[in-house]
Write an enzyme that holds these catalytic residues in place. Sequence first.
Site, short mmCIF file in Angstrom:
data_model
loop_
_atom_site.label_atom_id
_atom_site.label_comp_id
_atom_site.label_asym_id
_atom_site.label_seq_id
_atom_site.Cartn_x
_atom_site.Cartn_y
_atom_site.Cartn_z
N LYS A 1 0.49 -25.56 16.30
CA LYS A 1 -0.12 -25.09 17.58
C LYS A 1 -1.31 -25.20 17.80
O LYS A 1 -2.30 -24.26 17.92
CB LYS A 1 0.36 -23.42 17.70
CG LYS A 1 2.07 -23.46 17.77
CD LYS A 1 2.17 -22.07 18.28
CE LYS A 1 3.71 -21.81 18.38
NZ LYS A 1 4.37 -21.69 17.00
N LEU A 2 -2.07 -26.44 17.46
CA LEU A 2 -3.44 -26.72 17.47
C LEU A 2 -4.06 -26.26 18.80
O LEU A 2 -3.71 -26.56 19.76
CB LEU A 2 -3.65 -28.09 16.82
CG LEU A 2 -3.32 -28.51 15.63
CD1 LEU A 2 -3.30 -30.08 15.37
CD2 LEU A 2 -3.84 -27.64 14.54
N LYS B 1 11.25 -27.40 10.21
CA LYS B 1 9.75 -27.16 10.86
C LYS B 1 9.34 -26.17 10.00
O LYS B 1 9.88 -25.15 9.37
CB LYS B 1 10.25 -26.42 12.31
CG LYS B 1 9.15 -26.16 13.03
CD LYS B 1 9.41 -25.51 14.17
CE LYS B 1 9.30 -23.89 14.24
NZ LYS B 1 8.00 -23.14 13.97
#
Length: 234
Positions: free
Chosen positions: A69-70, A37
């Site tokens: 985290k759009l 990640k």
Amino acid sequence: MYSNQILNKIALALDFSTKEEVVKLLEELNPKPKILKIGLQLISSLGIKEAVVLLKQLCPSASIFLDLKLYDIPNTISKAIENFKNLEIDYLTVHILGGHKMLKQALKASENKVNLVGVSILTSYSEEEFSNSFFHPANELKTITLKLCELAVSAGLNWIVASPQESVFIKERFKDLKIITPGIRLTESNIGDQQRIDTPRSAIEKGSDMLVIGRPIYSAKNPNEIWEKVLSLY
Ligand code: C5P
């Protein structure tokens, strides 16, 4: 001893600012992680393309989880996702709070080339801080989490991020929804900024489909020792 089952469920958070730190950690770990990640820290220093190429070189068979985290209006998000889908990314996070339209357009733009993961409420919130912040105290974290899951499911998402403490009641209501849980700690010490935490074993027993672990491994004196310990816990 470890089982592939647990190895396939752990996303290693590479929260670093330099290529050298990433290389050093991944060289140390054995077996190699199956899910890597990366997020704002690494890509704000290396850029997304360079970061993805680096990970593919170091662990060719690993899945890549881009944790951005759009959170923006549907048009902006879907245009960005059209660009991301050309990178070799397997998971990409969007805030569920962006709303139904945004999630639907994001999903359409992804053309199933990347798993869109809806972020519910950050694990760095305690229940108390959450209720006392911008929401009315009656809107407790559990209620809002379930509403966010409902929104994600109705837009067609299959994956969400929540804390391990919410997995049980999420699975009760949405049994097919896959849950990714950060906030994983081996002990109560060094929780850092995380509040809603759990151990790897307990998180899996509560229904977590993927655990995100960062600092307990990369901040350890001997990261591979902790990595092996995590893998042997189940
Ligand atoms: O170091 P630690 O194990 O707390 O790392 C947690 C990772 O998971 C970080 O990369 C953080 O950005 C991410 N994350 C989180 N809470 C969320 C979503 C992602 O902590 N709700």
